[in-house]
Design a protein around this motif. Sequence first.
Motif, PDB file in Angstrom:
ATOM      1  N   LYS A  47       0.828  -1.202   0.000  1.00  0.00           N
ATOM      2  CA  LYS A  47       0.000   0.000   0.000  1.00  0.00           C
ATOM      3  C   LYS A  47       0.869   1.261   0.000  1.00  0.00           C
ATOM      4  O   LYS A  47       0.571   2.226  -0.710  1.00  0.00           O
ATOM      5  N   SER A  48       1.938   1.257   0.759  1.00  0.00           N
ATOM      6  CA  SER A  48       2.814   2.442   0.813  1.00  0.00           C
ATOM      7  C   SER A  48       3.521   2.670  -0.511  1.00  0.00           C
ATOM      8  O   SER A  48       3.704   3.821  -0.931  1.00  0.00           O
ATOM      9  N   GLU A  49       3.896   1.591  -1.207  1.00  0.00           N
ATOM     10  CA  GLU A  49       4.556   1.729  -2.509  1.00  0.00           C
ATOM     11  C   GLU A  49       3.583   2.286  -3.546  1.00  0.00           C
ATOM     12  O   GLU A  49       3.955   3.131  -4.380  1.00  0.00           O
ATOM     13  N   VAL A  50       2.334   1.811  -3.516  1.00  0.00           N
ATOM     14  CA  VAL A  50       1.321   2.334  -4.432  1.00  0.00           C
ATOM     15  C   VAL A  50       1.075   3.819  -4.153  1.00  0.00           C
ATOM     16  O   VAL A  50       1.012   4.634  -5.083  1.00  0.00           O
ATOM     17  N   ASP A  51       0.929   4.171  -2.887  1.00  0.00           N
ATOM     18  CA  ASP A  51       0.729   5.580  -2.514  1.00  0.00           C
ATOM     19  C   ASP A  51       1.858   6.456  -3.032  1.00  0.00           C
ATOM     20  O   ASP A  51       1.627   7.556  -3.564  1.00  0.00           O
ATOM     21  N   GLU A  52       3.076   5.981  -2.890  1.00  0.00           N
ATOM     22  CA  GLU A  52       4.248   6.755  -3.317  1.00  0.00           C
ATOM     23  C   GLU A  52       4.246   6.979  -4.818  1.00  0.00           C
ATOM     24  O   GLU A  52       4.492   8.092  -5.293  1.00  0.00           O
ATOM     25  N   LYS A  53       3.940   5.912  -5.587  1.00  0.00           N
ATOM     26  CA  LYS A  53       3.951   6.023  -7.044  1.00  0.00           C
ATOM     27  C   LYS A  53       2.799   6.895  -7.548  1.00  0.00           C
ATOM     28  O   LYS A  53       2.969   7.670  -8.498  1.00  0.00           O
ATOM     29  N   VAL A  54       1.628   6.777  -6.939  1.00  0.00           N
ATOM     30  CA  VAL A  54       0.492   7.603  -7.345  1.00  0.00           C
ATOM     31  C   VAL A  54       0.770   9.074  -7.047  1.00  0.00           C
ATOM     32  O   VAL A  54       0.504   9.957  -7.884  1.00  0.00           O
ATOM     33  N   THR A  55       1.332   9.359  -5.903  1.00  0.00           N
ATOM     34  CA  THR A  55       1.671  10.732  -5.547  1.00  0.00           C
ATOM     35  C   THR A  55       2.710  11.303  -6.505  1.00  0.00           C
ATOM     36  O   THR A  55       2.600  12.450  -6.970  1.00  0.00           O
ATOM     37  N   GLU A  56       3.699  10.503  -6.850  1.00  0.00           N
ATOM     38  CA  GLU A  56       4.759  10.953  -7.759  1.00  0.00           C
ATOM     39  C   GLU A  56       4.207  11.301  -9.135  1.00  0.00           C
ATOM     40  O   GLU A  56       4.513  12.356  -9.697  1.00  0.00           O
ATOM     41  N   ILE A  57       3.374  10.400  -9.689  1.00  0.00           N
ATOM     42  CA  ILE A  57       2.869  10.648 -11.037  1.00  0.00           C
ATOM     43  C   ILE A  57       1.840  11.767 -11.042  1.00  0.00           C
ATOM     44  O   ILE A  57       1.711  12.512 -12.030  1.00  0.00           O
ATOM     45  N   ALA A  58       1.095  11.935  -9.952  1.00  0.00           N
ATOM     46  CA  ALA A  58       0.151  13.044  -9.856  1.00  0.00           C
ATOM     47  C   ALA A  58       0.897  14.376  -9.887  1.00  0.00           C
ATOM     48  O   ALA A  58       0.479  15.331 -10.556  1.00  0.00           O
ATOM     49  N   GLN A  59       2.006  14.449  -9.202  1.00  0.00           N
ATOM     50  CA  GLN A  59       2.803  15.676  -9.196  1.00  0.00           C
ATOM     51  C   GLN A  59       3.410  15.946 -10.564  1.00  0.00           C
ATOM     52  O   GLN A  59       3.450  17.097 -11.025  1.00  0.00           O
TER      53      GLN A  59
END
Length: 339
Positions: A134-146
């Motif tokens: 879950k933390s890895e998914v959160d990190e990748k989603v946040t990165e691509i959103a930015q």
Amino acid sequence: MSKLLLDVVNLNKDFQVKSDKTFFRKPSSIRVLSNVSFKLYEGETLSIVGESGCGKTTLGRCIVRGVNASSGQVLYNTDRGEQVDFLTLKGKEFKSLRKDIQMIFQDPYSSLSPRMSVYDIISEPLLANFKLSKSEVDEKVTEIAQKTGLNVSYLKRYPHAFSGGQRQRIAIARSLISRPRLIVCDEAVSALDVSIKAQIINLLKDLQQQLQITYIFISHDLSIVQNISDRVAVMHLGKIVELATVESLFEHPKHPYTEALLSAVPEPDPHLKKDRIILEGEVPNPANPPSGCHFHPRCAYKTDKCVQQEPELQPIHDEHFVACHYANELKLRGVTNES
């Protein structure tokens, strides 16, 4: 020259059309794509242009296997140095490479599920293709959103809360989250306002530089195509009739159909009167195409040879291919020259 990424060879697509006249009549077929071939290199943007109904979107969807091609090959060079036919892959082999080729659809309103939050929409490809915490998914989603200019605090909202431009950013983020090597952009900015179009085009160009992405950019807006493309393929009635670098095609078109399309490109000077080429006659019926060159009923330069013999896509010089019997003889008008 960059490495070859994709080699499309003799791609054909037929759609079955059932006759309304009688229940027992066998369905007829319409050939929407006819022996389409081209090469695509890593890091470039190849634009596909032409009138509505020429087969641009069908070509893009066949490449990503959104629809199944009737015949032909899409030879994909993997990052492991192997060449595979993307159209024949099955099972685990197909799933392992499916993430490499993604698509951005035309309508940002209908391409996003209204029942899913922005976070769920963007993260879905990750959950389908990778085993992540879950933390890895959160990190990748946040990165691509930015990277795509989305406000991270809005990820729990639903698509109805966003404008067309913001929705298209969500669609772009979804296509990028699996880190694809190729993205097919199907009229990705045609539904947007002019100012938003410029923002999305600049975003796509920036992301291409950052992430080393290759684009197939399908559009009818030649002014945008001129700005974003490395090469341009012109389609007419399911065939590529001209393929060249963007500079060569816009300055020195070699096919009469390309010349007519370029004459419709608007000039930024409102006082400048442009001599637009108006094609006479109707667009040919793909169910019953004309003999010879399919463009000959509307071509001002046609001869008996054009009516009787279909031209093949042939190179006239480096990186410029044309399907016209008189490509080397005609002096056609481009956008930036008067000859």
